[in-house]
Design an enzyme around this catalytic site. Structure first.
Site, mmCIF file in Angstrom:
data_model
loop_
_atom_site.group_PDB
_atom_site.id
_atom_site.type_symbol
_atom_site.label_atom_id
_atom_site.label_comp_id
_atom_site.label_asym_id
_atom_site.label_seq_id
_atom_site.Cartn_x
_atom_site.Cartn_y
_atom_site.Cartn_z
ATOM 1 N N SER A 1 0.723 46.572 1.883
ATOM 2 C CA SER A 1 1.674 46.439 0.795
ATOM 3 C C SER A 1 2.266 47.817 0.446
ATOM 4 C CB SER A 1 0.991 45.770 -0.398
ATOM 5 O OG SER A 1 1.925 45.255 -1.303
ATOM 6 N N ASP B 1 5.917 36.181 4.176
ATOM 7 C CA ASP B 1 5.416 37.081 3.136
ATOM 8 C C ASP B 1 6.338 37.041 1.923
ATOM 9 O OD1 ASP B 1 4.742 39.411 1.562
ATOM 10 O OD2 ASP B 1 3.777 40.266 3.324
ATOM 11 N N HIS C 1 0.808 37.190 1.955
ATOM 12 C CA HIS C 1 1.066 38.621 1.840
ATOM 13 C C HIS C 1 0.013 39.371 2.640
ATOM 14 C CE1 HIS C 1 2.663 42.243 0.138
ATOM 15 N NE2 HIS C 1 1.625 42.484 -0.648
#
Length: 522
Positions: free
Chosen positions: A243, A462, A492
């Site tokens: 991320s 995602d 994700h």
């Protein structure tokens, strides 16, 4: 990367999965970080910054780390005795290496097969604002194969938790903001309150954490990572960024291309997107995930989206009651919908929450989801992850869109997503409104000519860091550096969810096997 508004860039795959698992188990909030002491503003001390005389950067780097036993956090997967913690002193301002210092909190579990040890593997689980000291022990079960030959190392980036963590307001102020501030203002009064809250938060950060605010940007954290590498005794950096951690990893590769070892970037932040671009990407990504969720339930995506948007409009006019006595307003409802979209395993939780709200007129489940996402525990205490995230994001982002510019974005964002678009359009103006520190740049520089190959993993479904950003990261890193891996799936992040991706990453870290650029995992 957490969605903007609750936070700028997004939660991490491991942390998001843990969040959803806790909610499925019936927990109302994520467990607090053991490294944070919850205090009110009146009791909060200034950040842990030491004054001169301070050691030089060279002296700091040569000083051995002192590792002490520390217990794994609640919900951790390994015995507390397996973990050791240390603090590394680094310059507060890297342009003044002989000036004041701050401590960077570290946690480590040594490799289980010492004879085949390859070195240390540093993790950043995203946010920005996530505590690696708290998250790594919880997530370590996903990395047991890597732990055979690597020491697993987590850290709290500067401005986060035990590393001179930023604090901006107390629990009562945080609760008031979530209760009273409309993140999709419809009137002049709501708009003024929305912008005033952003400025008030910035003023609180300046008052309580002013010394560190100019020095918590991503480039500063990347320089800390190289200091960590040196302190760990590694000639090159092996790193797993997820991320927001992908942006941090790309920034590191740009600053220190010759020190790049084996680096994996999973759930990738688009390095070409500015403030508005990030918001547009997330509107696209979360709408895509919502439509995939609706299709999975056998519902027409357009009709399902309209149904949820209509529900939010009703909640905006008439908040829903909950058993706690707190009301579910539109702002909290949006965050409650966002949270379970991070993982396909959260879709049943979302279905139950939406059914409760739409059919029973109650907001208990959506409120529990929002509270967990916002870092609120059952006693009403909030963690400071959103404070750190705001500080890091605004230290990075130069753009400060106005309210007029946000209003102009609304029609296009509503077309992208009737559910998430208005929230994200307004967020471009509210996020850094009145922030006391200027941002460093419009977009991060991640080009890394001459660096070793870096694996860049994008998942087609995602929600928080849409797939297209991974391709852009691979291109920006440079030819022969960015190696693109596509994961066809939902959620994700891919490692630990896709057997194919997990095998590729393990072979890369453990054996140095670089997959072909463009490989696809179905």
């Amino acid at each position: 990367m957490r969605v903007a508004g609750a936070s700028r860039r997004g939660a991490v795959p491991a942390a998001a999965a843990l969040l959803v698992a806790a909610l499925l188990a019936g927990c109302g909030a994520a467990p607090p970080s053991p490294s944070r002491e919850r205090t009110s503003p009146e009791k909060t001390s200034p950040p842990a910054v030491t004054g001169p005389p301070a050691p030089s950067a060279a002296a700091t780097a040569s000083r051995p780390l002192v590792w002490k036993r520390c217990g794994a956090p609640e919900g951790g997967t390994a015995p507390g005795a397996a973990w050791r913690c240390a603090t590394l002193d680094v310059p507060l301002d890297h342009t003044r290496p002989d000036g004041r210092t701050i401590g960077i909190a570290l946690i480590r579990r040594t490799a289980t097969e010492r004879s085949g040890r390859l070195g240390s593997l540093l993790f950043d689980f995203g946010g920005p604002g996530g505590s690696g000291v708290a998250t790594l022990p919880r997530a370590a079960g996903s990395y047991e194969e890597l732990n055979t030959r690597y020491d697993l190392v987590g850290f709290d980036p500067r401005g986060v938790a035990a590393s001179a963590g930023v604090r901006c307001r107390g629990d009562a102020e945080q609760e008031r903001a979530y209760r009273e501030v409309d993140i999709t203002p419809d009137t002049a009064a709501e708009e003024a309150a929305f912008l005033a809250d952003g400025a008030d938060l910035g003023a609180g950060c300046a008052r309580l954490s002013g010394a560190v605010l100019p020095h918590v940007g991503t480039a500063d954290a990347a320089r800390d990572m190289d200091a960590i590498r040196r302190a760990l005794g590694d000639r090159s950096l092996s790193y797993f960024g997820v991320s927001y951690g992908t942006e941090l990893g790309g920034t590191y590769a740009h600053l220190f291309p010759g020190n790049v070892g084996r680096i994996v970037l999973d759930a990738v932040v688009d390095p070409t997107a500015d403030t508005v671009g990030h918001a547009r990407n997330q509107a696209t990504g979360f709408q895509r995930a919502l439509e995939n969720y609706l299709k999975d339930r056998g519902e027409d995506p357009e009709r399902g989206t309209r149904r949820i948007a209509d529900l939010l409009e009703r909640i905006d006019k008439d908040p829903l009651p909950t058993a706690s006595g707190r009301e579910l307003n539109e702002s909290l409802a949006v965050i409650g919908i966002v949270a379970p979209l991070y993982s396909q395993s959260g879709w049943p939780t979302l279905a139950a929450a939406l059914d409760e709200a739409g059919n029973e007129g109650r907001g208990d489940r959506l409120l529990a989801l929002a509270d967990a996402y916002n870092g609120r525990d059952k006693d009403g205490h909030y963690d400071t992850g959103s404070h750190s995230q705001r500080a890091i994001s605004c230290a990075d982002a130069k753009a400060r869109p106005t309210a007029a510019e946000a209003r102009a974005l609304l029609p296009g964002f509503r077309r992208l997503s009737p559910v998430f678009g208005p929230f994200l359009a307004w967020d471009t103006a509210g996020w850094c409104a009145g922030w006391p520190v200027e941002g460093e740049r419009d977009t991060p520089e991640v080009s890394a000519p001459g660096a070793a190959p870096i694996l860049v993993i994008g998942t087609t479904g995602d929600p928080a860091t849409p797939y297209e950003g991974a391709r852009r990261m691979a291109d920006e890193l440079g030819e022969g550096v960015g190696v693109m891996v596509t994961n066809e799936g939902e959620g994700h992040g891919a490692y630990g969810r896709s057997g194919c991706v997990t095998s590729l990453v393990d072979a890369y870290f453990l054996e140095g096997e670089v997959p072909a650029d463009g490989v696809v995992c179905s």
